[in-house]
Enzyme design. Structure first.
Site, PDB file in Angstrom:
ATOM      1  N   LYS A  93       4.341   0.111   9.624  1.00 20.70           N
ATOM      2  CA  LYS A  93       4.428   1.404   8.944  1.00 20.70           C
ATOM      3  C   LYS A  93       3.836   2.511   9.799  1.00 20.70           C
ATOM      4  O   LYS A  93       4.346   3.619   9.839  1.00 20.70           O
ATOM      5  CB  LYS A  93       3.672   1.338   7.619  1.00 20.70           C
ATOM      6  CG  LYS A  93       4.559   1.102   6.431  1.00 20.70           C
ATOM      7  CD  LYS A  93       3.768   1.237   5.152  1.00 20.70           C
ATOM      8  CE  LYS A  93       3.090  -0.053   4.800  1.00 20.70           C
ATOM      9  NZ  LYS A  93       2.276  -0.004   3.591  1.00 20.70           N
ATOM     10  N   GLU A  96       0.869  -1.168   0.000  1.00 17.69           N
ATOM     11  CA  GLU A  96       0.000   0.000   0.000  1.00 17.69           C
ATOM     12  C   GLU A  96       0.912   1.226   0.000  1.00 17.69           C
ATOM     13  O   GLU A  96       1.806   1.332   0.855  1.00 17.69           O
ATOM     14  CB  GLU A  96      -0.890  -0.009   1.251  1.00 17.69           C
ATOM     15  CG  GLU A  96      -1.927   1.074   1.188  1.00 17.69           C
ATOM     16  CD  GLU A  96      -2.873   1.097   2.386  1.00 17.69           C
ATOM     17  OE1 GLU A  96      -2.827   0.189   3.232  1.00 17.69           O
ATOM     18  OE2 GLU A  96      -3.659   2.071   2.452  1.00 17.69           O
ATOM     19  N   ARG A 153       4.801 -12.987   9.674  1.00 19.46           N
ATOM     20  CA  ARG A 153       5.409 -11.657   9.568  1.00 19.46           C
ATOM     21  C   ARG A 153       6.816 -11.720  10.130  1.00 19.46           C
ATOM     22  O   ARG A 153       7.076 -12.475  11.065  1.00 19.46           O
ATOM     23  CB  ARG A 153       4.662 -10.664  10.460  1.00 19.46           C
ATOM     24  CG  ARG A 153       3.400 -10.136   9.980  1.00 19.46           C
ATOM     25  CD  ARG A 153       2.854  -9.144  11.000  1.00 19.46           C
ATOM     26  NE  ARG A 153       3.346  -7.798  10.729  1.00 19.46           N
ATOM     27  CZ  ARG A 153       2.839  -7.026   9.778  1.00 19.46           C
ATOM     28  NH1 ARG A 153       1.844  -7.446   9.018  1.00 19.46           N
ATOM     29  NH2 ARG A 153       3.322  -5.819   9.575  1.00 19.46           N
TER      30      ARG A 153
HETATM   31  P1  ATP Z   1       2.278  -2.391   8.017  1.00 15.96           P
HETATM   32  O1  ATP Z   1       1.559  -3.166   9.065  1.00 15.96           O
HETATM   33  O2  ATP Z   1       3.704  -2.129   8.326  1.00 15.96           O
HETATM   34  O3  ATP Z   1       1.563  -1.156   7.586  1.00 15.96           O
HETATM   35  P2  ATP Z   1       1.193  -3.668   5.786  1.00 15.96           P
HETATM   36  O4  ATP Z   1       0.959  -5.111   5.766  1.00 15.96           O
HETATM   37  O5  ATP Z   1       0.014  -2.797   5.960  1.00 15.96           O
HETATM   38  O6  ATP Z   1       2.346  -3.351   6.798  1.00 15.96           O
HETATM   39  P3  ATP Z   1       1.557  -3.447   3.011  1.00 15.96           P
HETATM   40  O7  ATP Z   1       2.110  -2.323   2.229  1.00 15.96           O
HETATM   41  O8  ATP Z   1       0.135  -3.752   2.869  1.00 15.96           O
HETATM   42  O9  ATP Z   1       1.940  -3.161   4.516  1.00 15.96           O
HETATM   43  O10 ATP Z   1       2.435  -4.753   2.781  1.00 15.96           O
HETATM   44  C1  ATP Z   1       2.710  -5.285   1.520  1.00 15.96           C
HETATM   45  C2  ATP Z   1       3.062  -6.732   1.671  1.00 15.96           C
HETATM   46  O11 ATP Z   1       4.123  -6.897   2.580  1.00 15.96           O
HETATM   47  C3  ATP Z   1       1.891  -7.534   2.199  1.00 15.96           C
HETATM   48  O12 ATP Z   1       1.798  -8.733   1.459  1.00 15.96           O
HETATM   49  C4  ATP Z   1       2.259  -7.799   3.619  1.00 15.96           C
HETATM   50  O13 ATP Z   1       1.711  -9.002   4.053  1.00 15.96           O
HETATM   51  C5  ATP Z   1       3.788  -7.841   3.565  1.00 15.96           C
HETATM   52  N1  ATP Z   1       4.354  -7.454   4.850  1.00 15.96           N
HETATM   53  C6  ATP Z   1       4.151  -6.313   5.535  1.00 15.96           C
HETATM   54  N2  ATP Z   1       4.798  -6.330   6.710  1.00 15.96           N
HETATM   55  C7  ATP Z   1       5.448  -7.513   6.779  1.00 15.96           C
HETATM   56  C8  ATP Z   1       6.296  -8.138   7.752  1.00 15.96           C
HETATM   57  N3  ATP Z   1       6.608  -7.540   8.899  1.00 15.96           N
HETATM   58  N4  ATP Z   1       6.784  -9.367   7.486  1.00 15.96           N
HETATM   59  C9  ATP Z   1       6.482  -9.979   6.324  1.00 15.96           C
HETATM   60  N5  ATP Z   1       5.694  -9.449   5.375  1.00 15.96           N
HETATM   61  C10 ATP Z   1       5.170  -8.233   5.586  1.00 15.96           C
HETATM   62 MG    MG Z   2      -1.574  -3.797   4.293  1.00 18.68          MG
END
Ligand code: ATP
Ligand code: MG
Length: 550
Positions: free
Chosen positions: A258, A22, A248
């Site tokens: 984030k 995102e 994760r």
């Molecule tokens: P955050 O919680 O940091 O905002 P998010 O999942 O909302 O992370 P996205 O931009 O949606 O952030 O993530 C893109 C991809 O990265 C998704 O497939 C998500 O599952 C993966 N991802 C995000 N954080 C992690 C993590 N800590 N470990 C492994 N994969 C991750």
């Molecule tokens: Mg997300």
């Protein structure tokens, strides 16, 4: 899992994955794990992986973040290609929503958000069906068209899937598919005032792109039945993609969210998204982490189904292994103490200067040597001298001989103090017969120290870093990660002394300051160095401790 599909000929043996960030912030080390999995699995099976921006929340998303995400993916060593966007599919998603309404599988709900949320019930507590749930499809269709046309206020109604308000899985209790939101979208502008939810957009985007294996993190396990339900009730252009979940990545002494990272940046706790203390890819890059080390760390931890927190020292260990091979050795004195060589020769009152050739990297003879000037006044590390040596102190003290790396053996003779009694200078003699650092009579010394010629020294600012959070699991104690912030996560040294060649370090390059660690030249500020990692492998120690019999 993927291999089984390939062998069974599912999807005609095709493998396609996607990485769906995102664009509401910068990527962090957790994303690196997802990128390594998504791109890595596609590569391994000769498939493709596309970057898809999950841009369904116009309030928080920005084109600038999208651009930086592509940069970071490329820096990490994967080809992001031409990205696609969930917003590319807004029209298809809308048409699919219409088809669900027509089938009686979706309805416009005019309850407010709080009522809808309360009506969902909870675990072990059934949901309450909306009074609008059984309205005729034609009525929902009319309202949905008018929602899109902008006839209703934000938040006044939503489109919901009609699934099962009694389901044990909360995700299936008539989830919201569309909400009304008048916000400027960074790509579609003001074209839409209704936006699809993540769940409504994700699986269908996968299907439109021909994704076969859609990997996400474990918190989406409960969403999988919904992912499948939507796809099952739509006419798809391709085979049905499947969702898989993995753990994760969390690291000790830091946060990988984030939202949290954005908070640290917004509140000025750190200097920006690329602060070397942050686990963002920009921060790690500025800190000097080689992308190959991040990839090898991701490969080492693998893809698992249980959440766990990895030691930051494990990541650092990969960084150190890589830099040991690639970083040029240099000498820099962080806390300078003057060492005056009393018997150093002069010519017409001017001290001689000798240039020593010292290997750039003993691990890599091909890296050659550099010339380092040596003269009668030097800087040594203050902690390398002790007037009253503590037990097991083998470095310089009065009457003891040590080696100045690659140059000469020297023996301290006296100290000079200021009126407050602080040592400001150490006096020494050198043995001219020890040129290069070894004695012809074979006598041994117990220490080799780094040094910089005072006359030739180039001043530098050096940033030393400690954990950003003092607790291993920030927030575990009080629920608030910021309570565990380490107030001393950065120490700035403004009067370090460097050997001259360090002035020519290319921006962003990482060198080893002998005995002090690996240091990255700041990409923009001249003569600013960030300590990437120390030299000592703490990970090895942690492992040895955990393997030792209790
Ligand atoms: P955050 O919680 O940091 O905002 P998010 O999942 O909302 O992370 P996205 O931009 O949606 O952030 O993530 C893109 C991809 O990265 C998704 O497939 C998500 O599952 C993966 N991802 C995000 N954080 C992690 C993590 N800590 N470990 C492994 N994969 C991750
Ligand atoms: Mg997300």
């Amino acid at each position: 899992m993927v291999q089984r599909d390939v062998e069974a000929g599912t999807y005609g043996g095709r493998v396609q994955t996607r990485f769906p960030p995102e664009p509401n912030g910068h990527l962090h080390i957790g994303h690196a794990k997802a990128i390594a999995a998504d791109f890595g699995i596609a590569q391994r099976f000769g498939g493709v992986c596309n970057v898809r921006f999950d841009d369904t929340n116009p309030d928080t998303e920005e084109a600038g973040y999208a651009a930086s995400i592509l940069e970071d993916i490329a820096w990490l060593g994967f080809d992001p290609g031409t990205p696609v966007h969930a917003s590319d599919y807004f029209e298809s998603l809308y048409n699919w929503a219409v088809s669900l309404i027509e089938k009686g599988l979706a309805y416009v709900d005019e309850q407010d958000a709080a009522t809808i949320s309360a009506g969902r019930g909870g675990f072990g507590q059934p949901g309450v069906e909306s009074p609008f749930r059984d309205r005729p499809p034609a009525e929902s269709l009319d309202l949905f068209r008018r929602m899109r046309a902008g006839e209703f206020a934000d938040g006044s109604m939503v489109l919901r899937a009609k699934i099962d308000m009694m389901s044990d899985n909360m995700q299936l209790r008539d989830p919201v598919m569309y909400r009304i939101r008048r916000a400027h979208h960074f790509r579609t502008g003001d074209e839409w005032c209704i936006y699809p939810t993540y769940d409504w957009a994700h699986g269908q985007s996968d299907a439109l792109e021909g994704v076969t294996h859609s990997m996400c993190t474990l918190e989406f396990v409960d969403h999988r039945p919904l992912y499948d339900w939507y796809l099952e009730h739509l006419d798809l252009p391709s085979d049905t993609p499947r969702q898989y979940e993995f753990a994760r990545l969390e690291l000790t002494h830091t946060v990988t969210s984030k939202r949290r990272l954005a908070q640290l940046v917004a509140e000025g706790t750190v200097d920006g998204w690329d602060d070397p203390r942050l686990p963002t890819l920009r921060g790690l890059r500025r800190r000097g982490y080689p992308p190959s080390a991040i990839r090898s760390f991701c490969a080492a931890i693998g893809i698992t189904k249980t959440n766990s927190r990895h030691s930051i020292e494990e990541l650092e260990s990969h960084v150190r292994t890589e830099l040991n091979q690639t970083a040029q050795r240099r000498m820099a004195v962080l806390h300078p103490l003057k060492l005056v060589i009393e018997n150093w020769p002069t010519e017409n009152g001017v001290p001689n200067v000798e240039w020593f050739e010292i290997p750039n990297n003993p691990e890599n003879p091909d890296d050659g040597v550099r010339k380092v000037p040596f003269s009668g006044v030097l800087y040594i590390e203050a902690e390398d001298f002790a007037e009253v040596p503590p037990p097991k102190f083998f470095r310089l003290t009065i009457g003891r001989e040590v080696r100045l790396r690659g140059a000469y053996l020297v023996t301290a003779t006296a100290v000079v103090k200021d009126p407050k009694g602080e040592i400001i200078e150490v006096r020494a003699t050198y043995d001219p017969a020890t040129r290069g650092g070894s004695a012809p009579d074979g006598r041994k010394v117990r220490s080799t120290m780094h040094w910089v010629s005072a006359e030739h020294a180039v001043p530098a600012t050096v940033a030393l870093y400690d954990h950003l959070f003092s607790a291993e699991a920030p927030g575990e104690r009080t629920g608030e990660p910021l309570d565990d912030l380490n107030p001393n996560s950065r120490e700035l040294i403004t009067d370090a002394k460097c050997e001259p060649i360090l002035a020519k370090t290319p921006p962003g390059a990482v060198v080893q300051f002998e005995r002090m660690g690996y240091f990255a030249a700041d990409p923009t500020a001249p003569m600013l160095f960030h300590r990437t990692v120390k030299l000592r492998d703490e990970w090895a120690k942690i492992q040895a401790r955990s393997k030792a019999p209790k």
